[in-house]
Design an enzyme around this catalytic site. Structure first.
Site, PDB file in Angstrom:
ATOM      1  N   TYR A  14      -0.941  32.241   6.682  1.00  0.00           N
ATOM      2  CA  TYR A  14      -2.295  32.793   6.664  1.00  0.00           C
ATOM      3  C   TYR A  14      -2.909  32.742   5.268  1.00  0.00           C
ATOM      4  O   TYR A  14      -4.087  32.403   5.101  1.00  0.00           O
ATOM      5  CB  TYR A  14      -2.270  34.239   7.180  1.00  0.00           C
ATOM      6  N   LYS A  67     -11.299  31.473   9.459  1.00  0.00           N
ATOM      7  CA  LYS A  67     -11.021  32.133  10.742  1.00  0.00           C
ATOM      8  C   LYS A  67     -11.696  31.427  11.916  1.00  0.00           C
ATOM      9  O   LYS A  67     -11.120  31.313  12.997  1.00  0.00           O
ATOM     10  CB  LYS A  67     -11.480  33.596  10.695  1.00  0.00           C
ATOM     11  N   VAL A  94     -14.686  36.106   1.299  1.00  0.00           N
ATOM     12  CA  VAL A  94     -14.785  36.922   0.086  1.00  0.00           C
ATOM     13  C   VAL A  94     -14.696  36.105  -1.204  1.00  0.00           C
ATOM     14  O   VAL A  94     -14.834  36.652  -2.288  1.00  0.00           O
ATOM     15  CB  VAL A  94     -13.732  38.060   0.069  1.00  0.00           C
ATOM     16  N   TYR A 132     -19.030  39.910   8.722  1.00  0.00           N
ATOM     17  CA  TYR A 132     -18.369  41.212   8.644  1.00  0.00           C
ATOM     18  C   TYR A 132     -19.224  42.267   9.354  1.00  0.00           C
ATOM     19  O   TYR A 132     -19.874  41.970  10.369  1.00  0.00           O
ATOM     20  CB  TYR A 132     -18.060  41.588   7.187  1.00  0.00           C
ATOM     21  N   SER A 181     -12.206  33.928   4.695  1.00  0.00           N
ATOM     22  CA  SER A 181     -12.473  34.249   6.102  1.00  0.00           C
ATOM     23  C   SER A 181     -13.259  33.173   6.846  1.00  0.00           C
ATOM     24  O   SER A 181     -13.321  33.206   8.076  1.00  0.00           O
ATOM     25  CB  SER A 181     -13.217  35.583   6.211  1.00  0.00           C
TER      26      SER A 181
END
Length: 309
Positions: free
Chosen positions: A193, A68, A263, A245, A65
């Site tokens: 992705y 992102k 993660v 998160y 992540s």
């Protein structure tokens, strides 16, 4: 005065490593489940080129992540503010990063922010290119520039493992496609992705990327503006409000620096106009953040008064 030596850093790492036993690696992605939960590595990159490091620094991290926030920067540069935020919102959700709940209850089924999986899929959909390979290469080139390392690539094993188990992300994609947020083939988007999430580097690379964000998009060596200042500002704002998160609020109160976790156990920090931080500790807490990494950042922020609040 900030952390000045590797020994000083190692002391913080050794203290933080003690809590790793209370976390758990992300074994729901089989390839990530192979990580050693006791690992912890950190790097701090200063604008003058000084880079301190301690711990298992040779270990490579897949971005997960963390990617992102980097893909968001690229897409904002390519597509512009209005176009990007037509597809994704700007608000924290308070829900787990892979939740579909808010999409189902909103009048317009637009992901609330780019840091949750639905929002990140919408952003990755906007990466320019005629095929997956071309789009991935554009993102990799951007990351290589930010890290100052032309050898950064992606881990095929992790990408394949994630692609084969991406059932919930497939559901999110189909939901977004139903509502016109995504317009491409779902398998093609997931191919891109999962490879994006599997881009790998060490903590030194990660800290340098964090430094570029910390310095408002300026490369520390060439002094080139590799990210427009306003794009860097937007990305850092999302890191503060949504980057950890649904523990982002607590992180802002306790630590108070822009950061993005993944993660795999990675955390990228950007202490505004001071330094970049790269952390790798694969044992995660219940929110999906590196448990030893959070402990380390708490100590670092407290010891050197790093909170921006």
């Amino acid at each position: 005065m900030y952390c000045q030596s590797n020994d000083e850093l190692l002391e913080l790492v050794n203290e933080a490593r003690k809590v790793a036993k209370d976390g758990k690696v992300a074994d729901y992605i089989p390839a990530l489940g192979k990580a050693n939960p006791g690992d912890l590595a950190v790097a701090i990159h200063y604008p003058d080129g000084t880079c301190l490091s301690a711990g298992d620094i040779e270990r490579k991290i897949t971005l997960q992540s963390i990617s992102k926030v980097i893909s968001l920067a690229l897409v904002l540069m390519d597509r512009g503010y209005e176009h990007v935020f037509h597809h994704v919102g700007m608000e924290p959700t308070g829900d787990p990063f892979n939740s579909i709940a808010k999409l189902e209850t909103m009048d317009v089924a637009k992901p609330l922010n780019p840091m949750i999986n639905a929002g990140a899929l919408a952003v990755t959909h906007l990466i320019i290119g005629s095929n997956v390979a071309e789009r991935l290469q554009r993102l990799l080139k951007f990351i290589q520039t930010m890290a100052g390392n032309p050898d950064i690539g992606y881990c095929q094993e992790v990408a394949q493992s994630e692609f084969e188990t991406a059932f919930l992300n497939r559901a999110l994609c189909y939901f977004l496609k139903e509502h016109g947020i995504i317009k491409e083939d779902v398998e093609q988007l997931l191919d891109l992705y999962t490879k994006q999430c599997a881009i790998e580097m060490n903590c030194l690379d990660l800290a340098r990327i964090g430094l570029v964000f910390a310095m408002d998009g300026v490369d520390p060596d060439s002094k080139a503006q590799v990210i427009p200042k306003d794009v860097a500002r937007i990305c850092k704002t999302f890191m503060v409000t949504c980057g950890m998160y649904n523990a982002s609020g607590e992180f802002a109160i306790k630590i108070g620096i822009p950061a993005k976790s993944g993660v795999s156990g990675g955390i990228m920090g950007a202490v505004p106009r001071k330094f970049g931080i790269g952390v790798f500790g694969p044992a995660l807490d219940e929110k999906g953040n590196s448990i030893a990494g959070i402990k380390f950042l708490e100590q670092l922020s407290r010891n050197y008064s790093l909170s921006m609040f």
